[in-house]
Write an enzyme that holds these catalytic residues in place. Structure first.
Site, mmCIF file in Angstrom:
data_model
loop_
_atom_site.group_PDB
_atom_site.id
_atom_site.type_symbol
_atom_site.label_atom_id
_atom_site.label_comp_id
_atom_site.label_asym_id
_atom_site.label_seq_id
_atom_site.Cartn_x
_atom_site.Cartn_y
_atom_site.Cartn_z
ATOM 1 N N ASP A 187 3.850 44.055 130.053
ATOM 2 C CA ASP A 187 2.301 44.402 130.060
ATOM 3 C C ASP A 187 1.197 43.035 129.913
ATOM 4 O O ASP A 187 0.759 42.347 128.956
ATOM 5 C CB ASP A 187 1.733 45.013 128.552
ATOM 6 C CG ASP A 187 2.764 46.664 128.565
ATOM 7 O OD1 ASP A 187 3.260 47.382 130.030
ATOM 8 O OD2 ASP A 187 2.744 47.199 127.394
ATOM 9 N N LEU A 188 0.632 43.380 130.889
ATOM 10 C CA LEU A 188 -0.430 41.969 131.127
ATOM 11 C C LEU A 188 -1.304 41.858 129.872
ATOM 12 O O LEU A 188 -2.365 42.673 129.404
ATOM 13 C CB LEU A 188 -1.152 42.446 132.558
ATOM 14 C CG LEU A 188 -2.108 40.770 132.725
ATOM 15 C CD1 LEU A 188 -1.790 39.941 132.795
ATOM 16 C CD2 LEU A 188 -3.245 41.273 134.346
ATOM 17 N N ASP A 189 -1.445 40.851 129.359
ATOM 18 C CA ASP A 189 -2.479 40.232 128.328
ATOM 19 C C ASP A 189 -2.803 40.992 127.262
ATOM 20 O O ASP A 189 -3.134 41.655 126.111
ATOM 21 C CB ASP A 189 -3.852 40.520 128.608
ATOM 22 C CG ASP A 189 -3.887 38.921 129.507
ATOM 23 O OD1 ASP A 189 -3.201 38.329 129.810
ATOM 24 O OD2 ASP A 189 -4.583 38.930 130.546
ATOM 25 N N ALA A 190 -1.137 41.797 127.065
ATOM 26 C CA ALA A 190 -1.501 43.035 126.113
ATOM 27 C C ALA A 190 0.040 42.382 125.127
ATOM 28 O O ALA A 190 -0.017 43.822 123.807
ATOM 29 C CB ALA A 190 -1.491 44.638 126.804
ATOM 30 N N LEU A 214 -12.017 39.889 129.861
ATOM 31 C CA LEU A 214 -11.187 41.023 130.087
ATOM 32 C C LEU A 214 -10.999 42.354 129.682
ATOM 33 O O LEU A 214 -11.202 42.419 127.935
ATOM 34 C CB LEU A 214 -10.093 40.610 130.363
ATOM 35 C CG LEU A 214 -9.477 39.101 131.056
ATOM 36 C CD1 LEU A 214 -7.849 38.832 131.033
ATOM 37 C CD2 LEU A 214 -10.213 39.854 132.348
#
Length: 284
Positions: A226-229, A196
């Site tokens: 915060d998605l995948d952060a 990603l």
């Protein structure tokens, strides 16, 4: 397993912290079996993790923890003291892919993960036999694409009922709602592959093969809104070449994912991870 008290500290750096903490433990008769500290020169923050043999401390755990509070106040510490006999209660969320769940349950059944896995929750039913073979309750909560709120309300209810200390997303292919992320901040662990945002969507490993990537990777991190952060706990890579097929890439990727997730979860369970801002200090 041995019985320890673990002291985890984050505070502004200044002279005398190590001396004061070590002296306190010594005064209680405590034997320090592991000591880790780090001073961040960029932020001026100090981090510490001590393990103390419980059988050497002359007072009960609660009294030992309470006696440390004045020192913590004096140094403006964000701190925690844990007892290794109080095993964290872990709930695992999973979808259809079984490699991460299978690996975690194998490690848990072989005493590699010091926790109690109290439940498996899935939006599909194919993991039920695996969970129940290990004697773990399985909960099927289907998620409707057009209306996910009822499903997540049920997931949250189950997590509450199981009194979860830690939630592991073992390839759970759903995005947790922001309020659930906020409520369990620092206690939800996720794994995702390294492709990603370049290779989003279906069959990312096949997309990577078409582009001729040379590294397969995975990241274990805490979940935030915060998605995948969220803060990164652990990462891993596996080198690939033109000789490898898409099937090889998928196999390598699964290996990296399950190993990285297992290491990240183990470090979390052992209080080896300290979150500061959106980064982590990991005393592995």
């Amino acid at each position: 397993m041995s019985h320890f008290y673990r002291l985890i500290v984050s505070c502004p750096d200044r002279v005398g912290i190590v001396s004061r903490v070590s002296s306190f433990i010594a005064a209680q008769g405590g034997s320090i079996t592991e000591a880790s500290q780090h001073s961040d020169l960029e932020t001026g923050q100090f981090f510490m993790r001590y393990e103390v043999r419980a059988d050497t401390v002359g007072v009960p755990y609660r009294e030992f923890s309470a006696a440390f509070a004045p020192i913590a106040d004096a140094f403006d510490m964000d701190w925690a003291m844990t007892d290794s006999q109080n095993k964290p209660r872990v709930v695992i969320l999973v979808s259809k892919e079984d490699h991460c769940l299978t690996d975690l349950l194998h490690r848990w059944s072989n005493d590699e993960l010091d926790c109690e896995i109290v439940g498996v929750v899935s939006n599909h039913t194919n993991m039920r036999p695996l969970a129940e073979w290990h004697g773990i309750p399985f909960h099927h909560v289907p998620v409707e694409a057009h209306n996910k709120a009822p499903a997540f309300a049920e997931v949250e209810r189950l997590i509450d009922d199981m009194r979860a200390d830690c939630i592991v997303l073992a390839r759970y292919m759903q995005i947790l709602p922001p309020d659930l992320c906020a409520r369990y901040a620092g206690r939800v662990i996720n794994i995702h592959h390294s492709f990603l945002p370049s290779f989003a969507g279906a069959k990312p490993y096949h997309q990577a093969y078409e582009r001729g990537v040379k590294l397969i990777g995975a990241t274990c991190h805490y979940v935030t809104q915060d998605l995948d952060a969220g803060p990164i706990i652990e990462q891993g890579v596996h080198r690939v070449s033109h000789c490898h097929t898409p099937r090889d890439l998928v196999r390598f990727g699964r290996d990296v994912e399950k190993n990285v997730l297992a290491r990240g979860l183990r470090w979390h369970l052992e209080d080896r991870v300290i979150v500061h801002d959106n980064k982590t200090v990991v005393f592995a």
